[in-house]
Design a protein around this motif. Structure first.
Motif, short mmCIF file in Angstrom:
data_model
loop_
_atom_site.label_atom_id
_atom_site.label_comp_id
_atom_site.label_asym_id
_atom_site.label_seq_id
_atom_site.Cartn_x
_atom_site.Cartn_y
_atom_site.Cartn_z
N UNK A 160 -11.83 -37.37 59.85
CA UNK A 160 -11.83 -38.71 59.51
C UNK A 160 -13.00 -38.88 58.69
N UNK A 161 -14.00 -37.93 58.71
CA UNK A 161 -15.43 -38.15 57.97
C UNK A 161 -14.99 -37.80 56.50
N UNK A 162 -14.11 -36.59 56.24
CA UNK A 162 -14.41 -35.85 55.06
C UNK A 162 -13.21 -36.21 53.97
N UNK A 163 -12.35 -37.03 54.32
CA UNK A 163 -11.13 -37.46 53.45
C UNK A 163 -11.69 -38.00 52.22
N UNK A 164 -11.30 -37.58 51.04
CA UNK A 164 -11.65 -38.31 49.74
C UNK A 164 -13.03 -37.79 49.33
N UNK A 165 -13.52 -36.58 49.68
CA UNK A 165 -14.99 -36.10 49.23
C UNK A 165 -14.66 -35.59 47.87
#
Length: 270
Positions: A160-165
């Motif tokens: 949930x925190x690392x998507x699209x990095x």
């Protein structure tokens, strides 16, 4: 929020990260009457390698450009006799005067620029006929040092925190060669896989902590980071076992040295 670069952590492997720059520079044939008046290091980081440009061409005006304020602060403190500026590489490319940079160098930077292949003709336009554009990018993004981090980051509770990095990427040498030839350059392109022998059980984790791991570390909440880091260390240690306290890290890098060809009838021969 963009991740921040740590100059000191990046410099922990300065020799290993600097060797490709030296080998790239050796193929730039700007000498004698063709010695450059202006040299730019795009993505100069902490300036330790920009210094080598000034040593190679002591009469040139050498400028280092980087989007990271901490990196530029380190560069200005470490190499006070050179000029450094904070700028996004894409903004710099759009604003630079065409033909104003005799030697343009970029070391391990373009992989962080989405769509950088399409940016190459713009960068070439900054260089005059007879001038040089040289860059090096990592080509190891399919290796466990990257894929293990991505696989773990895609698991819960991290996903949930690392998507699209930001995800670094590069192309094979032939792709760069064809793009630069289409932009009017003679091109020398090649690849090298270095076998870095690193010290310490967590050497690969320490290596990526200075580069590709930083966006993930910045994205994860403080309460999740220790758990993530511990598991990542464990998985990397399995993929890169230590023998006698040393770990071998294969690292593929891609090099391009391009010379802008003068237009037909425009003077200098090729």
């Amino acid at each position: 929020m963009p991740h921040a670069w740590d100059p000191d952590r990046y410099l922990a492997y300065a020799d290993e990260r600097g060797r490709p720059f030296v080998e790239l520079l050796a193929r730039v044939g700007a000498t004698g009457e063709a010695a450059p008046r202006r040299v730019v290091d795009l993505g100069c980081g902490p300036g330790n390698l920009t210094r080598l440009l000034a040593e190679r061409w002591p009469r040139a005006a050498v400028v280092g450009v980087d989007s990271s304020e901490p990196m530029i602060a380190k560069a200005r403190a470490s190499v006070p006799d050179l000029a450094f500026e904070v700028a996004d590489l894409r903004d710099w490319a759009r604003g630079v005067e065409p033909g104003s940079v005799d030697v343009l160098v970029s070391n391990a930077t373009l992989q962080w620029v989405p769509g950088h292949l399409e940016l190459l003709p713009t960068l070439v336009r900054a260089v005059p006929a007879g001038g040089w554009f040289a860059f090096q990018v990592p080509g190891n993004f399919g290796e466990p040092s990257h894929t293990i981090r991505e696989e773990l980051a895609a698991e819960e509770p991290y996903a949930a925190h690392t998507r699209g990095l930001a995800r670094p990427a590069s192309h094979d040498p032939v792709v760069y060669l064809e793009s630069l030839r289409a932009a009017g350059c003679e091109v020398d392109a090649w690849e090298t896989t270095y076998l870095h022998v690193l010290t310490g059980e967590d050497a690969v984790f320490d290596w990526i902590s200075g580069t590709s791991l930083r966006p993930t570390a910045a994205a994860l909440p403080a309460e999740l980071w220790p758990r993530f880091a511990e598991e990542l260390r464990r998985r990397l240690a399995v993929a890169y076992p230590a023998y006698g306290g040393r770990v071998v890290l294969p690292f593929r890098r891609i090099f391009c040295v391009a010379r802008v060809v003068p237009a037909a009838g425009g003077g200098e021969g090729v």
